[in-house]
Design a protein around this motif. Structure first.
Motif, short mmCIF file in Angstrom:
data_model
loop_
_atom_site.label_atom_id
_atom_site.label_comp_id
_atom_site.label_asym_id
_atom_site.label_seq_id
_atom_site.Cartn_x
_atom_site.Cartn_y
_atom_site.Cartn_z
N LYS A 393 0.70 -0.93 -0.12
CA LYS A 393 0.05 -0.06 0.14
C LYS A 393 0.81 1.30 -0.01
N VAL A 394 0.39 2.28 -0.33
CA VAL A 394 1.01 3.61 -0.42
C VAL A 394 0.29 4.58 0.42
N GLU A 395 0.94 5.27 1.43
CA GLU A 395 0.44 5.97 2.45
C GLU A 395 0.85 7.39 2.18
N LEU A 396 0.00 8.52 2.13
CA LEU A 396 0.20 9.85 1.83
C LEU A 396 -0.14 10.74 2.76
N ALA A 397 0.37 11.63 3.33
CA ALA A 397 0.34 12.47 4.57
C ALA A 397 0.85 13.90 4.14
N ILE A 398 -0.32 14.93 4.47
CA ILE A 398 0.21 16.40 4.16
C ILE A 398 -0.35 16.97 5.59
N THR A 399 0.46 17.55 6.11
CA THR A 399 0.20 18.09 7.53
C THR A 399 0.81 19.51 7.26
N ASP A 400 0.10 20.13 8.14
CA ASP A 400 0.80 21.77 8.39
C ASP A 400 0.33 22.24 9.96
N ASP A 401 1.05 23.25 10.38
CA ASP A 401 0.94 23.68 11.70
C ASP A 401 0.09 25.05 11.66
N GLY A 402 -0.80 25.26 10.73
CA GLY A 402 -1.52 26.46 10.55
C GLY A 402 -2.38 26.74 11.43
N GLY A 440 -2.96 18.36 17.76
CA GLY A 440 -2.03 19.49 18.39
C GLY A 440 -2.22 20.83 17.64
N GLY A 441 -3.08 20.87 16.86
CA GLY A 441 -3.63 22.10 16.14
C GLY A 441 -2.86 22.01 14.59
N GLY A 442 -3.45 22.91 13.58
CA GLY A 442 -3.25 22.53 12.25
C GLY A 442 -3.96 21.79 11.65
N PHE A 443 -3.93 21.37 10.37
CA PHE A 443 -4.59 20.39 9.51
C PHE A 443 -4.02 19.17 9.03
N GLY A 444 -4.55 18.19 8.82
CA GLY A 444 -3.96 16.99 8.28
C GLY A 444 -4.59 16.45 7.12
N LEU A 445 -4.35 15.65 6.23
CA LEU A 445 -4.69 14.90 5.17
C LEU A 445 -4.03 13.58 4.94
N HIS A 446 -4.53 12.64 5.17
CA HIS A 446 -4.16 11.15 5.25
C HIS A 446 -4.82 10.24 3.93
N VAL A 447 -3.84 9.58 3.25
CA VAL A 447 -4.40 8.66 2.05
C VAL A 447 -4.07 7.54 2.00
N VAL A 448 -4.53 6.44 1.99
CA VAL A 448 -3.95 5.11 1.74
C VAL A 448 -4.56 4.37 0.78
N PHE A 449 -3.80 3.74 -0.20
CA PHE A 449 -4.48 3.06 -1.46
C PHE A 449 -3.37 2.12 -1.62
N PRO A 450 -3.83 0.99 -2.42
CA PRO A 450 -3.08 -0.24 -2.72
C PRO A 450 -2.14 0.43 -3.91
N SER A 451 -0.97 -0.41 -3.69
CA SER A 451 0.14 -0.03 -4.91
C SER A 451 -0.54 -0.27 -6.29
N GLN A 452 -1.40 -1.25 -6.52
CA GLN A 452 -1.95 -1.73 -7.75
C GLN A 452 -3.63 -1.70 -7.61
N PRO A 453 -4.03 -0.55 -7.72
CA PRO A 453 -5.57 -0.74 -7.39
C PRO A 453 -6.42 -1.50 -8.54
N SER A 454 -7.27 -2.13 -8.06
CA SER A 454 -8.07 -2.83 -8.69
C SER A 454 -8.93 -2.08 -10.02
N GLY A 455 -8.61 -2.60 -11.39
CA GLY A 455 -9.14 -1.74 -12.60
C GLY A 455 -8.28 -0.92 -12.91
N GLY A 456 -7.02 -0.58 -12.25
CA GLY A 456 -6.19 0.68 -12.91
C GLY A 456 -5.53 0.45 -13.91
N ALA A 457 -5.40 1.52 -14.74
CA ALA A 457 -4.53 1.42 -16.11
C ALA A 457 -3.03 1.09 -15.75
#
Length: 458
Positions: A393-402, A440-457
């Motif tokens: 799986k691939v894990e993607l996270a974008i966080t800030d301390d805004g 602890g404050g700020g905003f976060g975005l968290h995404v997890v998806f399989p490396s080879q999603p079903s039906g992907g190109a």
């Protein structure tokens, strides 16, 4: 409170209420018995005294011997019972009472106090004493409240222990019966919790109870329908987003092959005109120079458009260099007000072309939103490839301390349609998406998806 404890509590309350009703019936029974004994005693004493008055009237007895109280005292009085002769003026002429043996029949003081508080006053019965219509007083028989309380205690004490034991046994038996009957609800709640977390593979087993088994059947059918609908939606989203990326790639290629080449030729021609004008027609040098600058500006604008449509380096250099370039561009634009960083781990470049484009677009949109709305000092991007029990799986996270909303506040998504687009891309990748304020404050975005999603190109 759980349903199990709610049912046990209610059954316990009903059993306790039944025990209290039984105690009240016992108190009423003892009170009726005391009144009956008082009535018998008062009638007997009144009858004897009336008979004595008859003997006095027939000169078979002396008036000074009235009342013959020795005869009255021969009656067997109950513990705590009293009999009195009241004169015509209401004063007590004679009185006899039987004491209470607290050793033989002990009664708790708290029970006596409680009974006296609930039933104040003596239980009394009065019978008149008269001869030929002339009243000579009245006989009053009574029990003290302590005596009736003692008799009541002797009646309910043996049964109260049994009642308490019965209620306790009933609670234990009821608890285990209800616990066994409601045991399937634990599995149902666990299934609902897993479904709420997005686990569409959850299924409930069959149950012996028909009503609960029907819940299991409906739940499994709903989960199957939801899984099918989610798969169809994910496939539709994948096709739509992939078609969008392909269209962007096509437009970018057309712009690069047609307009970019012509602009390059125009820029070169403008440079030649400027050189020629500087030698032969100095009056046209300024216009030629302006034409060359305009062509260069158009080339720069076209490059930005091409980068937005489809960054060429994703295909030429790879995803990670493209992301590093994107982060470097944000660091340059913010002029030190915000620091953007990116960390990557794993073989990210093995992702297929469309998946890399989706990841790039998600990070691009998230960084744009952070730049516009977060007012943060640090924005961090982490991209990792993980190996779990269910595959890579691939894990993607974008966080800030805004200065985002407090953790207790209601979660607010990014403004505009950017969040919707990111959700659709994650759905196309058959992944999970979460966004909101951090603890602890700020905003976060968290995404997890399989490396080879079903039906992907590919």
């Amino acid at each position: 409170m759980s349903l199990k404890w709610l049912l046990v509590r209610r059954i316990t309350l009903v059993a306790t209420a039944c025990a209290l009703v039984g105690g009240f019936i016992a108190v009423c029974s003892v009170s009726r018995t005391a009144n009956h004994q008082n009535a018998e005693l008062a009638q007997s004493v009144s009858r004897q005294l009336n008979l004595q008055l008859l003997r006095i009237d027939t000169m078979l007895d002396l008036p000074k011997r009235f009342p013959d109280w020795d005869l009255v005292t021969s009656y067997a009085l109950q513990p705590g019972q009293c009999v009195q002769l009241l004169a015509r003026d209401g004063s007590v002429s004679r009185s006899s009472c039987e004491g209470i043996d607290a050793v033989v029949n002990p009664t708790p003081s708290w029970f006596i106090d409680a009974y006296t508080f609930l039933f104040p006053g003596d239980a009394t019965v009065s019978e008149p004493v008269s001869y030929r219509g002339t009243g000579e007083g009245s006989v009053v028989a009574s029990f003290t409240p302590a005596a009736i309380a003692g008799a009541t205690w002797q009646t309910i004490a043996p049964a109260s222990g049994f009642a308490i034991l019965l209620v306790a046994l009933l609670c234990i038996v009821t608890y285990y019966i209800i616990d066994h009957a409601l045991r399937p609800t634990t599995e149902i709640l666990q299934g609902i919790d897993r479904l709420a977390k997005g686990d569409l593979g959850v299924r409930l087993p069959s149950f012996r109870v028909a009503e609960i088994n029907r819940i299991s059947e409906v739940f499994n059918a709903l989960v199957a329908d939801l899984k099918r609908a989610s798969s169809e939606r994910a496939e539709l989203a994948r096709r739509l987003v992939d078609a969008q990326e392909q269209e962007r790639r096509h437009i970018a290629r057309e712009l690069h092959d047609e307009i970019a080449q012509k602009l390059s030729a125009l820029s070169a021609l403008a440079a030649c005109l400027r050189i020629a004008a500087q030698q032969d027609a100095t009056g046209l040098a300024g216009e030629a120079k302006e034409l060359e600058a305009m062509a260069s500006s158009l080339m720069a604008s076209l490059r930005r458009t091409l980068t937005y449509l489809r960054p060429q380096e994703i295909d030429d250099l790879g995803l990670l260099p493209s992301l590093e370039g994107l982060v470097a561009g944000h660091n340059k634009d913010c002029e030190g007000r915000t620091r953007y960083t990116i960390e990557a781990d794993g073989d990210i470049e093995e992702l297929n072309s469309e998946t890399r484009a989706h990841v790039y677009r998600i990070i691009q949109e998230a960084l744009n939103n952070a730049a516009r709305h977060a007012n943060a000092q640090h924005v961090r991007v982490t991209l990792n490839q993980l190996l779990g029990a269910d595959g890579r799986k691939v894990e993607l996270a974008i966080t800030d301390d805004g200065i985002g909303s407090a953790p207790s506040a209601k979660l607010k998504p990014f403004p505009g349609s950017g969040l919707i687009g990111m959700r659709e891309r994650v759905l196309a990748l058959s992944g999970s998406f979460n966004a909101g304020p951090l603890q602890g404050g700020g905003f976060g975005l968290h995404v997890v998806f399989p490396s080879q999603p079903s039906g992907g190109a590919a």
